[in-house]
Design an enzyme around this catalytic site. Structure first.
Site, mmCIF file in Angstrom:
data_model
loop_
_atom_site.group_PDB
_atom_site.id
_atom_site.type_symbol
_atom_site.label_atom_id
_atom_site.label_comp_id
_atom_site.label_asym_id
_atom_site.label_seq_id
_atom_site.Cartn_x
_atom_site.Cartn_y
_atom_site.Cartn_z
ATOM 1 N N ASP A 1 0.609 -0.762 -0.310
ATOM 2 C CA ASP A 1 0.215 -0.063 0.319
ATOM 3 C C ASP A 1 1.314 0.984 0.502
ATOM 4 O OD1 ASP A 1 -1.896 2.190 0.955
ATOM 5 O OD2 ASP A 1 -3.071 0.069 1.553
ATOM 6 N N ARG B 1 -0.843 4.467 -0.090
ATOM 7 C CA ARG B 1 -1.931 5.626 0.433
ATOM 8 C C ARG B 1 -0.658 6.913 0.854
ATOM 9 N NH1 ARG B 1 -7.590 2.018 0.271
ATOM 10 N NH2 ARG B 1 -5.247 0.778 1.778
#
Length: 416
Positions: free
Chosen positions: A326, A328
């Protein structure tokens, strides 16, 4: 077309009268903070790194090269003022609260009238308008009795009235570094090196503290009166959603993104009809900010797994392809809530502990957490849901427990 004027890169900060206007991040008013100036036709006035409009800045350059856009065009901001008032809020004057957007970005035409008259390139980075939205899911919810048109929030024809805001990224580099527990110098060098040297001023101009990164924006959909967002006495339902083009737009059934988004919108409509306010925060972070190409590569790797597509390998395949699960950086996500003046979310339509914990770390409290109902999970997305629940995503008794992670689930690539 006007004569083109070329920007000159400098190897060190200017001195004396050549210094650009200072940016006092976290000042209590736009005049005290100072404008963010992105002039390309007068490099000495620039006090930011990068260009306005995020990734669309590259299209601007292409249009200039093609001769279809005047390089010194200045936007005519007549009648572009926000359709609804947001702020100012106390969080705007705390330099630690908002580091990834310009809280005064919607006030340009009123806050910097004199500066605009002199020809400085000061552009809005936030725009606020009003609209109506239509979703097929609205009609289904009305037919099934889950939504009842009231003629204000939701019309008889199934249209919902919303206030929309678009926010372009504006990064205050010292604040970004502090939020992520980094040295500013290391952050600047990484941004310079791993974008192929696109922004040399990150290294050569340590006096420029604001960066306009070429990434996607944030879009807000507000149901009910925007003033209620910052009112502790008004109940708030919120869905915080990261972009998934395949599901959100085209209805791909391999994940729960569109069903969860539309479920969140439905809950927002009901909250607004009940006198509260609903909020959808839509972040352009496709494929966990890994991108859609990476996402599709991971889909292939999962479907071609000899042991089948199962929850136990869900995150592993992403890390094998992308190097991380991830990207983000939810640490920066609470900034938009600070911009809206939000201190508490009554109903948070999300199962993500990363999102919840990022909000909590910035002092934004959450009451009820709302998982996606079982009957909205597409069959082929059950692998994703099982993996997320096993990884620690929030759930409750309304959602089934994760299946055996070693069990083969889902269809193979040949079934698509």
């Amino acid at each position: 077309m006007s004569e083109q004027r070329h920007i000159v890169l400098t190897s060190h900060p200017p001195t004396g009268d050549a210094k650009p206007s200072p940016v006092n991040w976290g000042a209590p008013s736009p005049s005290e903070r100072g404008p963010l100036i992105g002039n390309f036709h007068d490099a000495s006035k620039r006090n930011v790194v990068g260009a306005h409009s995020g990734a669309y800045g590259l299209y601007r350059a292409l249009a200039i090269a093609a001769g279809t856009l005047d390089p010194v065009h200045r936007p005519d901001l007549t009648n572009t003022a926000p359709a609804a008032k947001i702020g100012p809020h106390p969080q705007w004057s705390d330099p630690s609260k908002i580091v990834s957007l310009d809280p005064y970005g919607a006030m340009i035409s009123e806050a910097f009238v004199d500066e605009l008259k002199t020809g400085l390139s000061i552009q809005p980075t936030i725009a606020i308008t009003r609209a109506r939205i239509q979703l097929p899911e609205f009609r289904h919810a009305i037919e099934e009795g889950r939504l009842v048109p009231d003629g204000i929030v939701l019309s008889q024809s199934g249209e919902a009235s919303v206030t929309k805001a678009a926010l372009e990224p504006v990064w205050y580099l010292p604040g970004i570094a502090d939020r992520l527990s980094l040295e500013e110098g290391n952050l600047r060098r990484a941004l310079f090196e791993y974008t192929g040297g696109m922004f040399p001023e990150l290294i050569t101009r340590s006096d420029l503290k604001v960066f306009l990164p070429p990434i996607g924006n944030i879009t807000l959909y507000i149901f009910g009166e925007p003033e209620g967002l910052s009112d502790p006495g008004t109940k708030l339902t919120c869905r915080l959603h990261d972009e998934c083009n395949g599901s959100d737009v085209f209805g791909s059934d391999i994940c729960t993104c569109r069903p969860y988004l539309t479920h969140g919108i439905e809950e927002c409509v009901k909250q607004a009809q009940d006198g509260g306010v609903g909020l959808i925060v839509y972040n352009r972070k496709e494929g966990r900010a890994l991108g859609e190409v990476t996402k599709f590569l991971v889909y292939n790797a999962r479907k071609r797994n000899p042991d089948g597509d199962h929850a136990g390998a869900y995150f592993e395949r992403t890390e094998c392809v992308a190097g991380v699960q991830d990207m983000r950086f939810q640490d920066l996500m609470p900034d938009v809530f600070h911009w809206l003046g939000i201190t508490h979310i009554d109903r948070f339509v999300s199962m993500s502990d990363m999102k919840h914990d990022a909000l909590a770390s910035q002092g934004i409290t959450v009451g009820e957490r709302v998982p996606i109902p079982d009957d909205l999970i597409p069959p082929d997305a059950q692998v994703e849901m099982d993996a997320k629940k096993a990884a620690g995503y929030f759930t409750d008794e309304s959602v089934s427990q994760p299946a055996d992670l070693t069990k083969t689930q889902g269809r193979g690539l040949e079934d698509y």
